[in-house]
Design a protein around this motif. Structure first.
Motif, PDB file in Angstrom:
ATOM      1  N   THR A  35      -2.764 -19.027   4.745  1.00 49.64           N
ATOM      2  CA  THR A  35      -2.370 -19.055   6.156  1.00 49.64           C
ATOM      3  C   THR A  35      -1.289 -18.043   6.517  1.00 49.64           C
ATOM      4  O   THR A  35      -1.141 -17.709   7.688  1.00 49.64           O
ATOM      5  N   PHE A  38      -2.395 -15.054   8.704  1.00 57.38           N
ATOM      6  CA  PHE A  38      -2.842 -15.208  10.085  1.00 57.38           C
ATOM      7  C   PHE A  38      -1.906 -14.433  11.004  1.00 57.38           C
ATOM      8  O   PHE A  38      -0.682 -14.516  10.881  1.00 57.38           O
ATOM      9  N   LEU A  40      -1.755 -14.918  14.290  1.00 57.57           N
ATOM     10  CA  LEU A  40      -1.341 -15.788  15.389  1.00 57.57           C
ATOM     11  C   LEU A  40      -1.021 -17.178  14.880  1.00 57.57           C
ATOM     12  O   LEU A  40      -1.649 -17.682  13.967  1.00 57.57           O
ATOM     13  N   GLY A  41      -0.056 -17.818  15.518  1.00 53.84           N
ATOM     14  CA  GLY A  41       0.223 -19.216  15.239  1.00 53.84           C
ATOM     15  C   GLY A  41       1.082 -19.453  14.014  1.00 53.84           C
ATOM     16  O   GLY A  41       1.488 -18.531  13.320  1.00 53.84           O
ATOM     17  N   ASN A  42       1.333 -20.731  13.783  1.00 52.66           N
ATOM     18  CA  ASN A  42       2.139 -21.163  12.657  1.00 52.66           C
ATOM     19  C   ASN A  42       1.426 -22.356  12.032  1.00 52.66           C
ATOM     20  O   ASN A  42       1.499 -23.460  12.545  1.00 52.66           O
ATOM     21  N   ASP A  43       0.728 -22.126  10.957  1.00 49.75           N
ATOM     22  CA  ASP A  43      -0.061 -23.174  10.322  1.00 49.75           C
ATOM     23  C   ASP A  43       0.784 -23.849   9.248  1.00 49.75           C
ATOM     24  O   ASP A  43       1.370 -23.175   8.404  1.00 49.75           O
ATOM     25  N   GLU A  66     -11.712 -11.949  13.169  1.00 46.06           N
ATOM     26  CA  GLU A  66     -11.413 -13.196  13.874  1.00 46.06           C
ATOM     27  C   GLU A  66     -12.065 -14.359  13.145  1.00 46.06           C
ATOM     28  O   GLU A  66     -13.228 -14.282  12.741  1.00 46.06           O
ATOM     29  N   THR A  69     -10.329 -21.687  12.369  1.00 42.30           N
ATOM     30  CA  THR A  69      -9.929 -22.520  11.244  1.00 42.30           C
ATOM     31  C   THR A  69     -10.353 -23.962  11.452  1.00 42.30           C
ATOM     32  O   THR A  69     -10.569 -24.422  12.566  1.00 42.30           O
ATOM     33  N   THR A  98      -9.129 -23.825  15.858  1.00 46.91           N
ATOM     34  CA  THR A  98      -8.136 -22.812  16.205  1.00 46.91           C
ATOM     35  C   THR A  98      -8.648 -21.410  15.910  1.00 46.91           C
ATOM     36  O   THR A  98      -9.002 -21.098  14.767  1.00 46.91           O
ATOM     37  N   THR A 100      -7.961 -17.612  15.332  1.00 52.43           N
ATOM     38  CA  THR A 100      -6.873 -16.762  14.877  1.00 52.43           C
ATOM     39  C   THR A 100      -7.434 -15.439  14.391  1.00 52.43           C
ATOM     40  O   THR A 100      -8.647 -15.249  14.345  1.00 52.43           O
ATOM     41  N   GLN A 101      -6.545 -14.533  14.042  1.00 57.43           N
ATOM     42  CA  GLN A 101      -6.948 -13.201  13.600  1.00 57.43           C
ATOM     43  C   GLN A 101      -6.265 -12.862  12.284  1.00 57.43           C
ATOM     44  O   GLN A 101      -5.186 -13.358  11.988  1.00 57.43           O
ATOM     45  N   VAL A 102      -6.931 -11.967  11.524  1.00 59.34           N
ATOM     46  CA  VAL A 102      -6.375 -11.462  10.268  1.00 59.34           C
ATOM     47  C   VAL A 102      -6.565  -9.955  10.269  1.00 59.34           C
ATOM     48  O   VAL A 102      -7.658  -9.461  10.543  1.00 59.34           O
TER      49      VAL A 102
END
Length: 132
Positions: A35, A38, A40-43, A66, A69, A98, A100-102
């Motif tokens: 995680t 990622f 975006l976000g905070n997993d 993209e 999850t 969710t 998100t992008q990598v």
């Protein structure tokens, strides 16, 4: 440890494979993803299953990969039953929830582990809901 029910992020994810070069996955492939890569976000988890929904046309471009999850919590999204045949990481019913992008340069064997391919009707539902 605080009395807060939220867990802090599990910073020490284990390597998924041997160190290697970045590669492009295919749409519909399901991966266990570290995680911390990622964008975006905070997993709160160290690793999370995710299905690839957008892959850049050219390796090395600035466009991200993209993924959507999967969580075992009860949240809005596309429901997906437990599937131990696909992976031991999918031992509970879950929800693809969710987007998100990598960054491509982080999609490496040490950060992602292929679990298989998400089949229909689940893949179609995820693409319908999350792909632009």
């Amino acid at each position: 440890m605080s009395n807060n029910r939220r867990r802090s992020h599990a910073w020490l994810a284990t390597a998924k494979g041997e160190p290697g070069e970045p590669f492009l996955p295919k749409v519909g492939e399901l991966y266990l993803i570290t995680t911390t890569i990622f964008a975006l976000g905070n997993d709160p988890g160290a690793s999370r299953p995710g299905v690839v929904i957008v892959v850049p046309a050219e390796p090395g471009s600035r466009f991200p990969i993209e993924v959507v999850t999967r969580t075992s919590r009860k949240v809005p999204g596309v429901s997906h039953p437990a599937d131990r045949k696909l992976s031991s990481h999918l031992d509970k019913d879950g929800v693809f929830s969710t987007l998100t992008q990598v960054e491509q340069q982080l999609w490496r064997p040490e950060n992602v582990m292929r679990l298989g391919v998400l089949t229909d009707p689940y893949l179609s539902e995820v693409l319908r809901r999350f792909a632009s």
